[in-house]
Design an enzyme around this catalytic site. Structure first.
Site, PDB file in Angstrom:
ATOM      1  N   ASP A  55     -56.402  60.058  28.320  1.00  0.00           N
ATOM      2  CA  ASP A  55     -56.607  60.018  29.640  1.00  0.00           C
ATOM      3  C   ASP A  55     -55.587  61.085  30.393  1.00  0.00           C
ATOM      4  O   ASP A  55     -54.559  61.279  29.907  1.00  0.00           O
ATOM      5  CB  ASP A  55     -55.868  58.575  30.272  1.00  0.00           C
ATOM      6  CG  ASP A  55     -55.820  58.750  31.900  1.00  0.00           C
ATOM      7  OD1 ASP A  55     -56.870  58.598  32.597  1.00  0.00           O
ATOM      8  OD2 ASP A  55     -54.402  59.042  32.289  1.00  0.00           O
ATOM      9  N   TYR A  60     -51.664  66.263  36.765  1.00  0.00           N
ATOM     10  CA  TYR A  60     -50.714  66.546  35.836  1.00  0.00           C
ATOM     11  C   TYR A  60     -50.385  67.927  35.297  1.00  0.00           C
ATOM     12  O   TYR A  60     -51.348  68.437  34.717  1.00  0.00           O
ATOM     13  CB  TYR A  60     -51.156  65.901  34.509  1.00  0.00           C
ATOM     14  CG  TYR A  60     -51.191  64.182  34.781  1.00  0.00           C
ATOM     15  CD1 TYR A  60     -50.832  63.630  35.970  1.00  0.00           C
ATOM     16  CD2 TYR A  60     -52.145  63.395  33.881  1.00  0.00           C
ATOM     17  CE1 TYR A  60     -50.888  62.267  36.291  1.00  0.00           C
ATOM     18  CE2 TYR A  60     -52.497  62.043  34.009  1.00  0.00           C
ATOM     19  CZ  TYR A  60     -51.860  61.408  35.085  1.00  0.00           C
ATOM     20  OH  TYR A  60     -51.996  60.319  35.453  1.00  0.00           O
ATOM     21  N   LYS A  85     -59.366  61.902  36.691  1.00  0.00           N
ATOM     22  CA  LYS A  85     -59.184  61.292  37.880  1.00  0.00           C
ATOM     23  C   LYS A  85     -59.786  62.193  39.002  1.00  0.00           C
ATOM     24  O   LYS A  85     -59.979  63.635  38.712  1.00  0.00           O
ATOM     25  CB  LYS A  85     -57.747  60.999  38.108  1.00  0.00           C
ATOM     26  CG  LYS A  85     -57.375  60.153  36.920  1.00  0.00           C
ATOM     27  CD  LYS A  85     -56.013  59.718  37.301  1.00  0.00           C
ATOM     28  CE  LYS A  85     -55.522  58.836  36.111  1.00  0.00           C
ATOM     29  NZ  LYS A  85     -55.159  59.813  34.968  1.00  0.00           N
ATOM     30  N   SER A 241     -41.200  53.525  33.757  1.00  0.00           N
ATOM     31  CA  SER A 241     -40.873  54.702  33.849  1.00  0.00           C
ATOM     32  C   SER A 241     -39.356  54.963  32.814  1.00  0.00           C
ATOM     33  O   SER A 241     -38.884  56.025  32.980  1.00  0.00           O
ATOM     34  CB  SER A 241     -40.818  55.343  34.941  1.00  0.00           C
ATOM     35  OG  SER A 241     -39.541  54.698  35.812  1.00  0.00           O
ATOM     36  N   GLY A 242     -39.139  54.121  32.128  1.00  0.00           N
ATOM     37  CA  GLY A 242     -37.976  54.375  31.293  1.00  0.00           C
ATOM     38  C   GLY A 242     -37.049  53.388  30.632  1.00  0.00           C
ATOM     39  O   GLY A 242     -36.725  53.171  29.597  1.00  0.00           O
TER      40      GLY A 242
END
Length: 342
Positions: A55, A60, A85, A241-242
């Site tokens: 994806d 990005y 996208k 996210s982490g």
């Protein structure tokens, strides 16, 4: 569970995914630069490790991720499922006009939000060129949520652009013509997915960070609806996210920001129970999401072959079922969350 195990996106959409996919945001130089060598090694390691779902998106790295995917795809077989996208198209610009974002060392481009018919078609065609392919399997409406646009009103305005401005019609035409196999949305909020389902027919959603060891509100209505209607969930951000990868360390990130004290404490408690069962926090976080029947695949990020291979190993690790029971007993996991023992 193996990374390369195949599952259908849904019965009505002829797309096969692997239980682990490859999320392309990090290869757009998210937060830090990734060398071309490391990017290509990561993509090759994923393919060699059995991953067949990839994806990406124009956002990005302002096209950099798609371009890197394109160079890798040229050496892969034909058994790859690919998604990108729409919602932004890119244009070249002067250095001082590059769209500010969390990506570094990117091409001199800026993005323009556009969910209209022409915007969707332009974004789609541009993506095909950067990817070097004739078609993608899944096309996702990107970032039509409050998280991106700043308010419910702005999110609704983009929603209206999608449905009243012809963007959804463009997606339907592409699918009806066989140019794509499935349509969906890639967003950060499950609530906006429900709004989309109220107005259109969608095959899947790429939901980032909203169903994890830390967050299960999507069980209230959205995930049961997806399970009932056979709508596939591609789960992004399994580590919020982490923090679910690093643990509650100094500087840990939660939803792209410094983790607040209550989240740090909750993660410490989760990790204590994981440790008691001989399980690493990151292993539990990755495997938990795949126990829900609507979640078809999980796409953790990676920037190197080593990280890809580590994710593949994490998924294969056997986790004692007692871990989930203990997390539920401690009130750290919802009682109705599907796990290995139920």
């Amino acid at each position: 569970m193996k990374a390369g195990d195949k599952v259908p996106l849904r019965a009505q959409a002829p797309v096969m995914l692997t239980r682990t996919g490859f999320g392309g945001a990090p290869l757009g130089n998210l937060y830090r630069a990734v060398s071309e060598e490391n990017a290509q090694a990561a993509l090759r390691a994923a393919y060699d490790g059995g991953v067949r779902y990839f994806d990406t998106a124009p956002l990005y790295g302002l096209g950099l991720s798609e371009e890197r995917f394109g160079r890798a795809l040229a050496g892969f077989g034909e058994d790859v499922a690919l998604s990108t996208k729409i919602g932004r198209w890119l244009e070249d610009c002067a250095p001082g006009e590059v769209t500010p974002a969390s990506f570094v060392d990117v091409p001199e481009r800026r993005y323009v939000f556009d969910y209209t018919y022409d915007g969707v078609m332009r974004s789609h065609e541009d993506s095909l060129k950067r990817l070097g392919v004739e078609a993608v399997d899944i096309l996702l409406v990107h970032d039509v949520d409050v998280f991106t646009h700043g308010s419910p009103e702005e999110s609704e305005a983009k929603m209206r652009e999608l449905f009243d401005g012809g963007g959804y019609r463009a997606l339907a035409e592409l699918k009806d013509a066989g140019r794509i196999k499935a349509i969906g949305a890639g967003v950060n909020e499950w609530q906006v997915c429900e709004r989309l389902l109220d107005e259109g027919a969608f095959d899947c959603f790429l939901l980032a960070g909203r169903y994890t060891l830390l967050e299960q509100e999507a069980l209230d209505s959205f995930l049961p609806r997806c399970e009932r209607d056979d709508i596939g969930i591609i789960l992004g951000g399994p580590y919020n996210s982490g923090i679910l990868a690093t643990g509650a360390v100094e500087g840990a990130k939660y939803n792209y920001n410094a983790a607040p004290p209550d989240i740090l404490e909750r993660v410490r408690r989760i990790e204590e129970i994981c440790t008691a069962h001989g399980v690493r926090l990151i292993e539990a976080a990755l495997q938990f999401v795949l126990h829900h029947p609507a979640v078809r695949t999980v796409i953790p990020g990676a920037v190197s072959a080593e990280e890809v291979n580590a994710n593949i190993v994490l998924l294969a690790r056997e986790i004692p079922t007692g871990l989930w029971a203990d997390l539920k007993s401690a009130g750290l996991l919802r009682a109705d969350a599907p796990t290995a023992e139920n």
